[in-house]
Motif scaffolding. Structure first.
Motif, short mmCIF file in Angstrom:
data_model
loop_
_atom_site.label_atom_id
_atom_site.label_comp_id
_atom_site.label_asym_id
_atom_site.label_seq_id
_atom_site.Cartn_x
_atom_site.Cartn_y
_atom_site.Cartn_z
N LEU A 72 0.86 -1.14 -0.10
CA LEU A 72 0.04 -0.07 0.06
C LEU A 72 0.93 1.47 -0.04
O LEU A 72 0.49 2.20 -0.75
N GLU A 73 1.97 1.18 0.79
CA GLU A 73 2.73 2.43 0.72
C GLU A 73 3.27 2.81 -0.53
O GLU A 73 3.64 3.82 -1.08
N THR A 74 3.92 1.41 -1.30
CA THR A 74 4.47 1.48 -2.50
C THR A 74 3.51 2.28 -3.36
O THR A 74 3.76 3.07 -4.28
N GLY A 131 2.07 9.80 -7.54
CA GLY A 131 3.19 10.96 -7.83
C GLY A 131 2.79 12.07 -7.15
O GLY A 131 3.38 13.15 -7.54
N ILE A 132 2.60 11.84 -5.71
CA ILE A 132 2.47 12.97 -4.86
C ILE A 132 3.47 12.70 -3.78
O ILE A 132 3.74 11.54 -3.27
N GLU A 133 4.42 13.68 -3.71
CA GLU A 133 5.53 13.56 -2.92
C GLU A 133 5.11 13.76 -1.33
O GLU A 133 4.79 14.70 -0.99
N LEU A 134 5.02 12.45 -0.73
CA LEU A 134 4.51 12.41 0.49
C LEU A 134 5.63 11.64 1.54
O LEU A 134 6.21 10.69 1.19
N VAL A 148 7.22 9.26 4.19
CA VAL A 148 6.69 7.79 4.54
C VAL A 148 5.82 7.71 5.81
O VAL A 148 4.89 7.17 5.66
N ARG A 149 6.20 8.57 6.64
CA ARG A 149 5.45 8.51 7.95
C ARG A 149 4.06 9.10 7.79
O ARG A 149 3.09 8.45 8.18
N ALA A 150 3.92 10.00 6.83
CA ALA A 150 2.47 10.28 6.63
C ALA A 150 1.69 9.49 5.87
O ALA A 150 0.70 9.27 6.15
N ILE A 151 2.38 8.71 5.01
CA ILE A 151 1.76 7.59 4.22
C ILE A 151 1.12 6.57 5.19
O ILE A 151 0.19 6.09 5.35
N ARG A 152 2.10 6.05 6.18
CA ARG A 152 1.96 5.14 7.18
C ARG A 152 0.90 5.64 7.97
O ARG A 152 -0.23 4.69 8.57
N GLU A 153 0.59 6.64 8.43
CA GLU A 153 -0.36 7.31 9.07
C GLU A 153 -1.88 7.12 8.51
O GLU A 153 -2.56 6.87 9.16
N GLN A 154 -1.65 7.59 7.26
CA GLN A 154 -2.87 7.45 6.45
C GLN A 154 -3.24 6.08 6.42
O GLN A 154 -4.57 5.70 6.79
#
Length: 457
Positions: A349-351, A357-360, A362-368
């Motif tokens: 999911l993170e990948t 194409g949105i620069e986020l 990794v921590r923000a992605i994991r929180e999502q």
């Protein structure tokens, strides 16, 4: 002198071309000689096309009317055949020519066979089927690659897709919902390849999956409670592990009074609720325009006032939109993902979010991810060919930079196998109650205490 040398000598004398000789792969159980009725079938097929002509493509004629005309014409053509044929031979030729014109040629008997779950064509003369999770070669074949190509064209043209040398790969589906993948030369080196994953005309329900050992009654009851309690669920597993079948069964637990939007690459889900809106992605046309992606459909679905969103499979940047939907009021949504374990599914999911194409960070992605996903149902195809749910895992949240998980149910591999090699084990509780138990209770969904009682060995 050998036969080949004799042929070469005669060719030099009379200046005749030497027929090309090449080694062909022949799978065990497949034909090893020429069909004795190949010339008869070819003549009958050609006369059928000449007799029926444009009626074969008349859009105003129903399939039943066309079938009646084809069989009547076929009978007349066979009766005019000079070659003496037994009744059994006539029946066989009639069936095979009818299958070729009305259906999918030599694949038609296996498409009709309810025990066949997958058909794999590795070339004109190399066909396998899957029965009960195991792959077997079959004595069926296409006349040549052109015959196989005609069958592929017939399948994909029915659903508005195309496949040719410029676009040699295609995903499509048959009218009954079966999934089709075709690959043509030059990508397919040894000839055209076709894979058909069949789906039951009468879709499996929860009782069927329990009878097959895919899930236990306790896991069924727990998943039903989670669906009613609006938990976001991801069904994870490898190719052919039965994710879509399980998604279809779990979707049956959705309430009748909710508005449900389904989004798929090829429409396979068969929901019986009244208020269901189905959408299907579309590939680009020959000018590389007109593509409608899963991500486009997910974004559009948010404007359709859905209570639940079901995505057949997330495999790209659509994961970001799916997570945002789960985090912004569309809780209780369902989807599937290719992964080998619950932890791997979160990494995937993170990948896929990064593919948007949105620069986020990794921590923000994991929180999502941690905020959106409540439950991961891991499914596998085991070595005995059976498809089983092997883990039901809760997503607890973030601990530092790591998403924490806890298993609620796991598959009991320790039970061993029976004399046929089939796993005896089933899903057993780990003894841990989910952290969202109170949330379900607030919605009027109670989880009984005994559901999570660890079994004594």
């Amino acid at each position: 002198m050998s036969n080949l040398a004799d042929r070469l000598d005669r060719a030099r004398i009379v200046n005749e071309p030497v027929p090309e000789t090449r080694t062909r792969r022949t799978a065990p159980g497949q034909r090893r000689g020429r069909d004795p009725f190949a010339d008869v079938k070819s003549r009958v097929h050609q006369e059928m096309l000449t007799s029926l002509g444009p009626r074969l493509y008349d859009p105003n004629m129903s399939e039943q009317e066309l079938a009646t005309q084809v069989r009547a014409t076929l009978q007349a053509v066979l009766e005019s055949e000079d070659r003496p044929l037994s009744q059994a031979d006539r029946t066989r030729i009639a069936q095979e020519v009818s299958d070729d014109i009305l259906g999918h040629g030599p694949l038609e008997p296996y498409l009709r066979d309810p025990d066949v779950t997958e058909i794999m064509v590795n070339g004109p003369e190399d066909i396998y089927v899957e029965r009960e999770g195991r792959i077997h070669p079959v004595p069926a074949y296409f006349v040549d690659d052109a015959h196989l190509r005609r069958t592929i064209d017939k399948i994909v043209s029915r659903v508005g897709r195309r496949v040719d040398e410029s676009s040699p790969m295609v995903d499509a589906r048959l009218p009954d919902g079966s999934r089709v993948n075709a690959v043509l030369p030059p990508v397919a080196i040894d000839g055209s390849m076709l894979t058909i994953r069949k789906f039951a005309t009468d879709p499996f329900n929860d009782e069927d999956l329990i009878a097959m050992g895919t899930m236990s009654p306790m896991v069924r009851d727990f998943l039903a409670a989670c669906v009613r309690g609006r938990r976001n669920i991801i069904i994870s597993g490898g190719t052919g592990s039965g994710k879509t079948t399980t998604l279809n069964v779990v979707s049956a637990f959705l309430p009748e009074d909710e508005r449900i939007v389904t989004i798929e690459d090829a429409a396979e889900l068969q929901l019986h609720q009244r208020h269901v809106l189905r959408m299907e992605s579309r590939p680009p046309n020959i000018e590389a325009r007109g593509e409608i992606s899963i991500r486009d459909l997910v974004r559009n679905s948010l404007r359709m006032r859905p209570d639940r969103i079901i995505v057949g499979e997330v495999r790209d940047g659509a994961a970001l939109d799916m997570l945002q939907a789960m985090n912004t009021g569309h809780d209780g949504s369902l989807t599937t993902i290719h992964a080998n374990s619950p932890r791997d599914s979160l990494a995937r999911l993170e990948t896929m979010v990064l593919m948007a194409g949105i620069e986020l960070p990794v921590r923000a992605i994991r929180e999502q991810v941690a905020g959106a996903v409540d439950l991961i149902v891991q499914q596998s195809r085991l070595k005995d060919g059976s498809r089983r749910i092997v883990a039901v895992t809760e997503v607890l949240g973030m601990e530092g930079d790591v998403i924490t998980l806890q298993d609620l149910f796991t598959f009991d591999y320790a039970a061993g196998r029976d004399e046929t090699g089939r796993y005896r084990g089933t899903m057993i509780p780990t003894g841990i109650r989910p952290a969202f138990t109170q949330d379900l209770s607030d919605l009027g969904v109670e989880l009984p205490m005994h559901m999570f009682a660890r079994m004594s060995l």
